[in-house]
Write a protein that holds these residues in place. Structure first.
Motif, PDB file in Angstrom:
ATOM      1  N   ARG A 281       0.842  -1.186   0.000  1.00 27.94           N
ATOM      2  CA  ARG A 281       0.000   0.000   0.000  1.00 27.94           C
ATOM      3  C   ARG A 281       0.889   1.252   0.000  1.00 27.94           C
ATOM      4  O   ARG A 281       1.879   1.308   0.719  1.00 27.94           O
ATOM      5  N   PHE A 282       0.522   2.237  -0.784  1.00 28.46           N
ATOM      6  CA  PHE A 282       1.287   3.486  -0.807  1.00 28.46           C
ATOM      7  C   PHE A 282       1.475   4.054   0.596  1.00 28.46           C
ATOM      8  O   PHE A 282       2.556   4.532   0.943  1.00 28.46           O
ATOM      9  N   VAL A 283       0.434   4.020   1.383  1.00 31.84           N
ATOM     10  CA  VAL A 283       0.427   4.703   2.676  1.00 31.84           C
ATOM     11  C   VAL A 283       1.451   4.147   3.658  1.00 31.84           C
ATOM     12  O   VAL A 283       1.795   4.802   4.656  1.00 31.84           O
ATOM     13  N   ASP A 284       1.985   2.958   3.385  1.00 33.00           N
ATOM     14  CA  ASP A 284       2.959   2.343   4.288  1.00 33.00           C
ATOM     15  C   ASP A 284       4.404   2.753   3.986  1.00 33.00           C
ATOM     16  O   ASP A 284       5.317   2.325   4.696  1.00 33.00           O
ATOM     17  N   TYR A 285       4.625   3.560   2.962  1.00 35.86           N
ATOM     18  CA  TYR A 285       5.986   3.901   2.541  1.00 35.86           C
ATOM     19  C   TYR A 285       6.136   5.419   2.522  1.00 35.86           C
ATOM     20  O   TYR A 285       5.608   6.097   1.651  1.00 35.86           O
ATOM     21  N   LEU A 286       6.872   5.929   3.504  1.00 31.39           N
ATOM     22  CA  LEU A 286       6.942   7.368   3.735  1.00 31.39           C
ATOM     23  C   LEU A 286       8.368   7.886   3.843  1.00 31.39           C
ATOM     24  O   LEU A 286       8.569   9.068   4.090  1.00 31.39           O
ATOM     25  N   TYR A 287       9.365   7.022   3.651  1.00 31.08           N
ATOM     26  CA  TYR A 287      10.742   7.383   3.977  1.00 31.08           C
ATOM     27  C   TYR A 287      11.626   7.440   2.730  1.00 31.08           C
ATOM     28  O   TYR A 287      11.435   6.688   1.771  1.00 31.08           O
ATOM     29  N   TYR A 288      12.590   8.320   2.785  1.00 32.67           N
ATOM     30  CA  TYR A 288      13.574   8.451   1.719  1.00 32.67           C
ATOM     31  C   TYR A 288      14.949   8.611   2.352  1.00 32.67           C
ATOM     32  O   TYR A 288      15.082   8.843   3.560  1.00 32.67           O
ATOM     33  N   ALA A 289      15.976   8.495   1.530  1.00 35.44           N
ATOM     34  CA  ALA A 289      17.348   8.674   2.018  1.00 35.44           C
ATOM     35  C   ALA A 289      17.999   9.800   1.228  1.00 35.44           C
ATOM     36  O   ALA A 289      17.932   9.818  -0.004  1.00 35.44           O
ATOM     37  N   ASP A 290      18.599  10.737   1.924  1.00 33.14           N
ATOM     38  CA  ASP A 290      19.238  11.877   1.263  1.00 33.14           C
ATOM     39  C   ASP A 290      20.261  11.449   0.231  1.00 33.14           C
ATOM     40  O   ASP A 290      20.419  12.075  -0.805  1.00 33.14           O
ATOM     41  N   LYS A 291      20.965  10.360   0.503  1.00 34.25           N
ATOM     42  CA  LYS A 291      22.083   9.983  -0.375  1.00 34.25           C
ATOM     43  C   LYS A 291      21.620   9.568  -1.769  1.00 34.25           C
ATOM     44  O   LYS A 291      22.413   9.526  -2.696  1.00 34.25           O
ATOM     45  N   ILE A 292      20.329   9.255  -1.944  1.00 36.58           N
ATOM     46  CA  ILE A 292      19.849   8.913  -3.276  1.00 36.58           C
ATOM     47  C   ILE A 292      18.878   9.960  -3.813  1.00 36.58           C
ATOM     48  O   ILE A 292      18.206   9.741  -4.793  1.00 36.58           O
ATOM     49  N   ASN A 293      18.834  11.143  -3.180  1.00 37.29           N
ATOM     50  CA  ASN A 293      17.919  12.182  -3.637  1.00 37.29           C
ATOM     51  C   ASN A 293      18.585  13.543  -3.834  1.00 37.29           C
ATOM     52  O   ASN A 293      17.919  14.497  -4.207  1.00 37.29           O
ATOM     53  N   ASN A 294      19.860  13.665  -3.607  1.00 35.73           N
ATOM     54  CA  ASN A 294      20.541  14.956  -3.701  1.00 35.73           C
ATOM     55  C   ASN A 294      21.744  14.822  -4.629  1.00 35.73           C
ATOM     56  O   ASN A 294      22.176  13.720  -4.936  1.00 35.73           O
ATOM     57  N   PRO A 295      22.383  15.930  -5.059  1.00 35.66           N
ATOM     58  CA  PRO A 295      22.116  17.306  -4.679  1.00 35.66           C
ATOM     59  C   PRO A 295      21.749  18.204  -5.852  1.00 35.66           C
ATOM     60  O   PRO A 295      21.757  19.414  -5.707  1.00 35.66           O
ATOM     61  N   ASN A 296      21.514  17.680  -7.099  1.00 32.94           N
ATOM     62  CA  ASN A 296      21.317  18.574  -8.230  1.00 32.94           C
ATOM     63  C   ASN A 296      19.872  19.081  -8.308  1.00 32.94           C
ATOM     64  O   ASN A 296      19.080  18.873  -7.389  1.00 32.94           O
ATOM     65  N   LEU A 297      19.517  19.724  -9.411  1.00 30.33           N
ATOM     66  CA  LEU A 297      18.223  20.407  -9.517  1.00 30.33           C
ATOM     67  C   LEU A 297      17.056  19.527  -9.130  1.00 30.33           C
ATOM     68  O   LEU A 297      16.181  19.916  -8.372  1.00 30.33           O
ATOM     69  N   HIS A 298      17.033  18.313  -9.652  1.00 27.98           N
ATOM     70  CA  HIS A 298      15.920  17.422  -9.370  1.00 27.98           C
ATOM     71  C   HIS A 298      16.330  16.226  -8.516  1.00 27.98           C
ATOM     72  O   HIS A 298      15.570  15.287  -8.351  1.00 27.98           O
ATOM     73  N   GLY A 299      17.527  16.234  -7.983  1.00 21.52           N
ATOM     74  CA  GLY A 299      17.943  15.165  -7.094  1.00 21.52           C
ATOM     75  C   GLY A 299      18.810  14.137  -7.793  1.00 21.52           C
ATOM     76  O   GLY A 299      18.607  13.791  -8.948  1.00 21.52           O
ATOM     77  N   LYS A 300      19.813  13.641  -7.089  1.00 24.08           N
ATOM     78  CA  LYS A 300      20.676  12.596  -7.642  1.00 24.08           C
ATOM     79  C   LYS A 300      19.850  11.378  -8.020  1.00 24.08           C
ATOM     80  O   LYS A 300      18.914  10.996  -7.326  1.00 24.08           O
ATOM     81  N   LEU A 301      20.206  10.743  -9.125  1.00 21.66           N
ATOM     82  CA  LEU A 301      19.448   9.604  -9.658  1.00 21.66           C
ATOM     83  C   LEU A 301      17.993   9.974  -9.899  1.00 21.66           C
ATOM     84  O   LEU A 301      17.107   9.132  -9.851  1.00 21.66           O
ATOM     85  N   SER A 302      17.756  11.238 -10.190  1.00 19.83           N
ATOM     86  CA  SER A 302      16.387  11.718 -10.302  1.00 19.83           C
ATOM     87  C   SER A 302      15.889  11.622 -11.732  1.00 19.83           C
ATOM     88  O   SER A 302      16.651  11.601 -12.697  1.00 19.83           O
ATOM     89  N   ILE A 303      14.585  11.569 -11.850  1.00 14.34           N
ATOM     90  CA  ILE A 303      13.925  11.680 -13.134  1.00 14.34           C
ATOM     91  C   ILE A 303      12.927  12.828 -13.035  1.00 14.34           C
ATOM     92  O   ILE A 303      12.624  13.312 -11.950  1.00 14.34           O
ATOM     93  N   THR A 304      12.435  13.286 -14.156  1.00 17.77           N
ATOM     94  CA  THR A 304      11.454  14.356 -14.160  1.00 17.77           C
ATOM     95  C   THR A 304      10.159  13.885 -14.809  1.00 17.77           C
ATOM     96  O   THR A 304      10.163  12.990 -15.658  1.00 17.77           O
ATOM     97  N   LYS A 305       9.065  14.471 -14.391  1.00 14.48           N
ATOM     98  CA  LYS A 305       7.770  14.296 -15.051  1.00 14.48           C
ATOM     99  C   LYS A 305       7.155  15.669 -15.247  1.00 14.48           C
ATOM    100  O   LYS A 305       7.731  16.689 -14.832  1.00 14.48           O
ATOM    101  N   TRP A 306       5.974  15.719 -15.849  1.00 13.98           N
ATOM    102  CA  TRP A 306       5.466  17.028 -16.237  1.00 13.98           C
ATOM    103  C   TRP A 306       3.945  17.066 -16.269  1.00 13.98           C
ATOM    104  O   TRP A 306       3.262  16.053 -16.324  1.00 13.98           O
TER     105      TRP A 306
END
Length: 390
Positions: A281-306
């Protein structure tokens, strides 16, 4: 939708542009040759009005020399718009036509012309292409967008699904609410290989062009998010607010980055890959780790949507992570926290892996001590799913 194939009598096939040294990739047990779209000319042929017909299909490459259109009496002028991994062919007619014919000395082929749709007229809709994602996940996805952002339109392209039919999926979604519009397309085309050159996966690029011309032209907005992706807006901000801002500033679209949500279930102490898919269930997953989300415009290893206003975006190519050609897109840095999407690794299907025996995509890569709770996501999810599982 009606797929037009290259007649066998022509004795030709589409020739890949992928270099031979990159054709050894096996994806889910299928070779490059088994994945490639060798013989589809058009995936749909649409009457867009004003005596114009467009044919949406894979790149035509050398097949362009085989194409001559006729209304049964006269040869019709046409032009090809070669896009990234897709081709749009515009045919000028002398009036409304129900059929077109490709005239060729090696054999003619006649096919139907279909009308465009107004089922999303004046409303916003969200769309994606998917294959055998659990219906329970798709229902949660639709519920979130319906309850949190008042999205009323849902368009899904079923890419060779085997676990359920399009009719079964449509019934499951339409039974949820009385005031939603649901369209499910049997997208019976090869997804295509993903070699290092990224030049042969045509299905999704054709899907976006088909969506734009067939359905998007009259909608108030179009939201590009997959089943494992939930849009997150700051408190007090809605999709309608974003659309109003775009109209006021004469912008066509916004592009925003993701936050990768770790697949570790804190309460149960397990990764999502250890659970039955229908128990995720989506509601059971609320956590992220900085090391896989930083530091550029949209986050390290990031993708964009629109998100776009279709009437302002018809001249751009709609792609998975961008609108090609757009010069008036608003870019939202993820660090601002106003607009991003949560990318749930818990909901990442094995269908997205290249390998027949993939390393579980929904296995946590971080220790519990490295995880940070996404407070805004938690607020959105708990409000949306407050009574959903009762």
């Amino acid at each position: 939708m009606e797929i037009v194939k290259i007649p066998q009598s022509w004795g030709v096939k589409r020739e890949p542009r992928t270099p031979m040294q990159h054709r050894n990739l096996v994806r889910q047990g299928l070779t490059f040759e088994e994945q490639f779209d060798w013989d589809n000319l058009f995936v749909d042929v649409l009457d867009i009005g004003d005596n114009r017909i467009i044919c949406v299909g894979p790149p035509l490459y050398e097949l362009k020399s085989e194409i001559v259109f006729s209304d049964g009496t006269n040869v019709l002028p046409h032009q090809h718009l070669s896009l990234d991994r897709c081709c749009i062919t515009l045919v000028e007619t002398n009036g409304s036509l129900d059929q077109l014919t490709l005239v060729n000395p090696k054999g003619d082929v006649t096919f139907n012309v279909h009308p465009i749709s107004n089922i999303f007229d004046g409303i916003g809709f969200v769309s994606t292409m998917q294959k055998d994602e659990p219906i329970s996940w798709i229902k949660q996805w639709a519920h979130y967008y319906y309850t949190e952002y008042n999205v009323r339109g849902f368009l899904l392209y079923n890419n060779n699904c085997v676990d359920y039919t399009s009719s079964e999926l449509k019934e499951a979604l339409t039974s949820m609410y009385d005031d939603i519009v649901v369209e499910i397309i049997d997208w019976d085309v090869p997804f295509g290989p993903n070699p290092p050159t990224w030049d042969s996966d045509f299905a999704q690029y054709m899907q976006f062009e088909h969506c734009k011309y067939k359905y998007g032209w009259c909608a108030s907005y179009f939201l590009n998010q997959d089943i494992d992706e939930l849009l997150v807006l700051k408190q007090g901000l809605s999709i309608d607010d974003l659309i109003e801002q775009m109209h006021l500033s004469n912008r066509s679209s916004i592009v925003y980055g993701n936050r990768n949500i770790d697949p570790y279930h804190m309460e149960m102490g397990v990764s999502a890959c250890d659970l039955d898919p229908d128990d995720i269930r989506f509601v059971d997953y609320l956590y992220y780790a900085d090391k896989i989300n930083n530091p550029n415009l949209h986050g390290k290893l990031s993708i964009t949507k629109w998100l776009c206003i279709p009437e302002k975006s018809m001249l751009y190519q709609w792609k998975t992570h961008a609108l090609d050609g757009s010069t008036d897109t608003v870019m939202y840095p993820k660090q601002a926290g106003d607009v991003y999407f949560a990318h749930f690794r818990a909901m990442m299907s094995p269908n997205k892996s290249r390998n027949i025996n993939p390393h579980p995509l929904n296995l946590t890569r971080c220790s519990e001590s490295e995880l940070i709770k996404d407070e805004l996501l938690e607020l959105r999810l708990k409000r949306s799913f407050k009574n959903y599982f009762d």
